[in-house]
Design a protein around this motif. Sequence first.
Motif, PDB file in Angstrom:
ATOM      1  N   PHE A 137       0.836  -1.195   0.000  1.00 15.92           N
ATOM      2  CA  PHE A 137       0.000   0.000   0.000  1.00 15.92           C
ATOM      3  C   PHE A 137       0.873   1.248   0.000  1.00 15.92           C
ATOM      4  CE2 PHE A 137      -3.902  -2.181   1.481  1.00 15.92           C
ATOM      5  CZ  PHE A 137      -3.363  -3.342   2.009  1.00 15.92           C
ATOM      6  N   TYR A 173       0.090   5.293   1.351  1.00 20.45           N
ATOM      7  CA  TYR A 173      -0.812   6.258   1.964  1.00 20.45           C
ATOM      8  C   TYR A 173      -0.144   7.619   1.970  1.00 20.45           C
ATOM      9  CZ  TYR A 173      -4.058   2.739   3.871  1.00 20.45           C
ATOM     10  OH  TYR A 173      -4.986   1.738   4.013  1.00 20.45           O
ATOM     11  N   PHE A 179       3.566   7.208   3.194  1.00 20.37           N
ATOM     12  CA  PHE A 179       3.890   5.953   3.859  1.00 20.37           C
ATOM     13  C   PHE A 179       3.649   4.784   2.927  1.00 20.37           C
ATOM     14  CE2 PHE A 179       4.599   7.296   8.176  1.00 20.37           C
ATOM     15  CZ  PHE A 179       3.877   8.481   8.300  1.00 20.37           C
ATOM     16  N   ARG A 238      -3.421  -0.019  -3.501  1.00 23.02           N
ATOM     17  CA  ARG A 238      -3.113  -1.353  -2.971  1.00 23.02           C
ATOM     18  C   ARG A 238      -2.748  -2.248  -4.144  1.00 23.02           C
ATOM     19  NH1 ARG A 238      -7.125  -5.975  -0.608  1.00 23.02           N
ATOM     20  NH2 ARG A 238      -7.857  -5.867  -2.755  1.00 23.02           N
ATOM     21  N   LEU A 279      -1.373  -3.622   9.132  1.00 20.37           N
ATOM     22  CA  LEU A 279      -0.476  -2.921   8.226  1.00 20.37           C
ATOM     23  C   LEU A 279       0.851  -2.686   8.925  1.00 20.37           C
ATOM     24  CD1 LEU A 279      -2.807  -0.224   6.611  1.00 20.37           C
ATOM     25  CD2 LEU A 279      -1.893  -2.268   5.531  1.00 20.37           C
ATOM     26  N   PHE A 299      -5.676   6.837   1.640  1.00 23.26           N
ATOM     27  CA  PHE A 299      -5.311   5.664   0.873  1.00 23.26           C
ATOM     28  C   PHE A 299      -5.062   6.066  -0.575  1.00 23.26           C
ATOM     29  CE2 PHE A 299      -5.354   1.467  -0.767  1.00 23.26           C
ATOM     30  CZ  PHE A 299      -6.200   1.444  -1.866  1.00 23.26           C
TER      31      PHE A 299
END
Lengths: 117, 113
Positions: free
Chosen positions: A35, A37, A91, A50, A105, A47
Motif C-alpha cells: 500500500f 498512503y 507511507f 493497494r 499494516l 489511501f
Amino acid sequence: AQKVTQAQTEISVVEKEDVTLDCVYETRDTTYYLFWYKQPPSGELVFLIRRNSFDEQNEISGRYSWNFQKSTSSFNFTITASQVVDSAVYFCALSDSGSGGYNKLIFGAGTRLAVHP
Amino acid sequence: GAGVSQSPSNKVTEKGKDVELRCDPISGHTALYWYRQSLGQGLEFLIYFQGNSAPDKSGLPSDRFSAERTGGSVSTLTIQRTQQEDSAVYLCASSLTGRQPQHFGDGTRLSIL
C-alpha cells in the motif's frame, strides 16, 4: 519477519519536478499486499493504492505511478510534475499472513515530501 | 459518504488519569483497527476487530490498554493510568472486510502532562 524500509526521510523539490519515493519490503509470504498512503499536514492518512503480490503490472493514475518489482522487493512511487499540494508525508505499508490474516499494516517510517513553488 | 470519525480531536490529561478515545467507522465496514503514531515509533498497529470474532490484540503495548467494539460499530480505546510515553496520535481505521484497504480517521492527539 515483515519489514518496510523507506530510506528517504525527507525530499525537497521544486514544483513541476518529477520525484520518486522508494519503498523496499521484506516478507516470507508469497501472498501479500502493498500500500501507499498520503498524510497531508491535516493529519488524515489517505489511501492511494493497494497491490497484491501476484500483480506486478505497473499502475498509473494521473500524475501518480507505481513500479512494483518482486525481484528487488520494491514498490516505488513516482509523482510526475509535482505540485505544492503534493507536499505531505508518504507511507508505504505491507500486510501478509504473518500479520494474522492480512489484518495488520506494517508501515515504513515515511518520506516527507516538500514541494516548493 | 461519511468517513471514519474520531473523538475527541485533542485530549490533554495528567499522568495517571484514564482516557477513552472513540471511533465511529464507515457504515457497513466490518473491520476496525487502531494504530498509534508517535515520533519515536512511527505508525504501530494496536488492535483489530472483525465482526463477532475475537479481536487481535497483539499490538497493545501493555495491559493498561484495552479496546472494545459494541454492536459491531463504534469502538472505544481505553488507556488506564496514563504515562507520558502514551503521548501520541491514535488513529482508527475501518475497511469493508479484513483484506480491503483501510480508511483512516483524523486521529486523536493525546498529550500526557
